[in-house]
Design a protein around this motif. Structure first.
Motif, PDB file in Angstrom:
ATOM      1  N   LEU A   1      35.068  35.337  52.892  1.00  0.00           N
ATOM      2  CA  LEU A   1      35.145  36.660  52.268  1.00  0.00           C
ATOM      3  C   LEU A   1      34.138  36.703  51.121  1.00  0.00           C
ATOM      4  N   ASN A   2      32.998  37.322  51.376  1.00  0.00           N
ATOM      5  CA  ASN A   2      31.899  37.309  50.408  1.00  0.00           C
ATOM      6  C   ASN A   2      32.245  37.989  49.093  1.00  0.00           C
ATOM      7  N   ASN A   3      33.182  38.927  49.120  1.00  0.00           N
ATOM      8  CA  ASN A   3      33.444  39.736  47.931  1.00  0.00           C
ATOM      9  C   ASN A   3      34.573  39.173  47.066  1.00  0.00           C
ATOM     10  N   ARG A   4      34.993  37.934  47.336  1.00  0.00           N
ATOM     11  CA  ARG A   4      36.079  37.355  46.545  1.00  0.00           C
ATOM     12  C   ARG A   4      35.612  36.066  45.881  1.00  0.00           C
ATOM     13  N   PRO A   5      36.111  35.802  44.662  1.00  0.00           N
ATOM     14  CA  PRO A   5      35.634  34.622  43.923  1.00  0.00           C
ATOM     15  C   PRO A   5      36.409  33.356  44.269  1.00  0.00           C
ATOM     16  N   ASP A   6      35.763  32.221  44.016  1.00  0.00           N
ATOM     17  CA  ASP A   6      36.393  30.906  44.058  1.00  0.00           C
ATOM     18  C   ASP A   6      37.134  30.691  45.383  1.00  0.00           C
ATOM     19  N   VAL A   7      38.332  30.089  45.341  1.00  0.00           N
ATOM     20  CA  VAL A   7      39.025  29.756  46.587  1.00  0.00           C
ATOM     21  C   VAL A   7      39.507  30.999  47.329  1.00  0.00           C
ATOM     22  N   ARG A   8      39.538  32.140  46.651  1.00  0.00           N
ATOM     23  CA  ARG A   8      39.948  33.365  47.336  1.00  0.00           C
ATOM     24  C   ARG A   8      38.895  33.816  48.351  1.00  0.00           C
ATOM     25  N   ALA A   9      37.706  33.209  48.300  1.00  0.00           N
ATOM     26  CA  ALA A   9      36.686  33.505  49.309  1.00  0.00           C
ATOM     27  C   ALA A   9      37.045  32.912  50.668  1.00  0.00           C
ATOM     28  N   CYS A  10      38.045  32.062  50.699  1.00  0.00           N
ATOM     29  CA  CYS A  10      38.496  31.459  51.959  1.00  0.00           C
ATOM     30  C   CYS A  10      39.696  32.256  52.469  1.00  0.00           C
ATOM     31  N   GLY A  11      39.461  33.123  53.443  1.00  0.00           N
ATOM     32  CA  GLY A  11      40.540  33.912  54.017  1.00  0.00           C
ATOM     33  C   GLY A  11      41.340  33.089  55.018  1.00  0.00           C
ATOM     34  N   LEU A  12      42.644  33.236  54.969  1.00  0.00           N
ATOM     35  CA  LEU A  12      43.549  32.430  55.792  1.00  0.00           C
ATOM     36  C   LEU A  12      44.156  33.288  56.902  1.00  0.00           C
ATOM     37  N   LEU A  13      44.149  32.752  58.113  1.00  0.00           N
ATOM     38  CA  LEU A  13      44.679  33.447  59.281  1.00  0.00           C
ATOM     39  C   LEU A  13      45.647  32.529  60.026  1.00  0.00           C
TER      40      LEU A  13
END
Length: 336
Positions: free
Chosen positions: A203-215
């Motif tokens: 997720l390019n628009n989120r910082p730090d570990v939040r850039a890793c989207g979980l599914l």
């Protein structure tokens, strides 16, 4: 009400009643997804918003665990899709659309794997550093593990023409019963269970570990700490460079200075072998029962990974069982 009618009724009563619906390719589960396109047009702008429709037929897969785990992950500051609308009785939900940049797609397009894996491991570190309290996530019980590794002898061995004696079955299950307690010595964490590149999205628009989207985390359990790291680095569907895997293990262990790396890696090896046995059974079942034969192409990789695990001294007795019960000529793709 049939499934088509249930979906139409659900969408009609949502904010996505006018959306166009594009069903996505299926995978190994009974759950399926569609991308919803909602076009809005006025005098100043013309834009299309998207979301995902999750169809989880209740007779096959309860949608409630997905909702529960998604809420838990977001409460921890991690990126699980927001739930925009849900009917748990019908097994239907509209969830946030994270887009197309799954790790699988990015890697196939030639992206450098190192920053992607580094981000994924940082995400695990963040998750494991947080204390989960008052959670209703169920435990990863010994019975859960047994139901998994028995799939090897229930599905794979018959498919390659082997008929196991009762004593061979009993010995196999007893060996796992003796090994698995050693995997719990390093603390219990939220285990997502399918933490690998197919289920991670950048997720390019989120910082730090939040850039890793979980599914795909609906089967999450509270369980042994090394499990998800193993799932990521010993991937059934993709070769992971050995030096990259070792660097990621060092990165994880460095975040926990009090961790006994030798003991942790013994536990990781046990869990990796257990997971490979499970997946050998699952992929065989998918081919034999469900006609999804494409999964058989991964059988050679799984055997390569499992044999590597069995070379570790912690699994010496398990290696002897495999050598006597499933010898090398039987370690092949099942012929259906």
């Amino acid at each position: 009400m049939n499934r088509h009618q249930a979906i139409e009724t659900f969408l009609r009563h949502s904010n996505w009643h006018a959306a166009s619906v594009d069903w996505l390719p299926g995978d190994a589960s009974f759950r399926r997804y569609a991308r919803l396109y909602n076009r809005t047009k006025d005098a100043t702008k013309d834009e299309t918003k998207t979301a995902l429709l999750m169809d989880s037929p209740p007779e096959y897969e309860d949608i409630s665990p997905y909702i529960r785990v998604a809420d838990c992950l977001r409460s921890l500051g991690l990126s699980a899709p927001a739930i925009l609308d849900v009917d748990e009785t019908q097994g239907l939900a509209i969830i946030e659309d994270f887009g197309h940049d799954t790790y699988t797609h990015l890697l196939a397009a030639g992206h450098d794997p190192t920053p992607l894996y580094t981000l994924a491991v940082d995400c695990l570190i963040d998750l494991h550093q947080q204390a989960l309290t008052a959670t209703d996530i169920p435990p990863y019980s010994d019975d859960d593990f047994a139901a998994e590794h028995v799939l090897l002898i229930d599905w794979y061995t018959p498919a390659v023409g082997l008929s196991l004696s009762q004593s061979a079955r009993d010995d196999y299950l007893a060996l796992w019963s003796g090994l698995l307690p050693q995997t719990r010595l390093w603390g219990e964490v939220l285990v997502l269970r399918d933490f690998h590149v197919d289920n991670l999205i950048h997720l390019n628009n989120r910082p730090d570990v939040r850039a890793c989207g979980l599914l795909d985390f609906q089967d999450a359990r509270m369980g042994p700490r090394p499990y998800d790291l193993v799932s990521l680095l010993q991937d059934a569907r993709r070769d992971v460079d050995t030096s990259l895997a070792q660097a990621m293990i060092k990165q994880y262990c460095a975040a926990f200075p009090d961790l006994d790396e030798v003991g942790f890696m013994e536990a990781a090896t046990i869990l990796a072998a257990q997971r490979h046995c499970k997946v050998l059974g699952i992929f065989t079942r998918l081919a034999k029962r469900d006609g999804k034969t494409s999964y058989l192409e991964h059988i050679p990789r799984l055997w390569h990974l499992l044999i590597q695990c069995l070379e570790h001294p912690i699994l010496s007795d398990m290696r002897l069982w495999f050598d006597s019960t499933i010898p090398a000529p039987s370690r092949q793709k099942p012929i259906l």
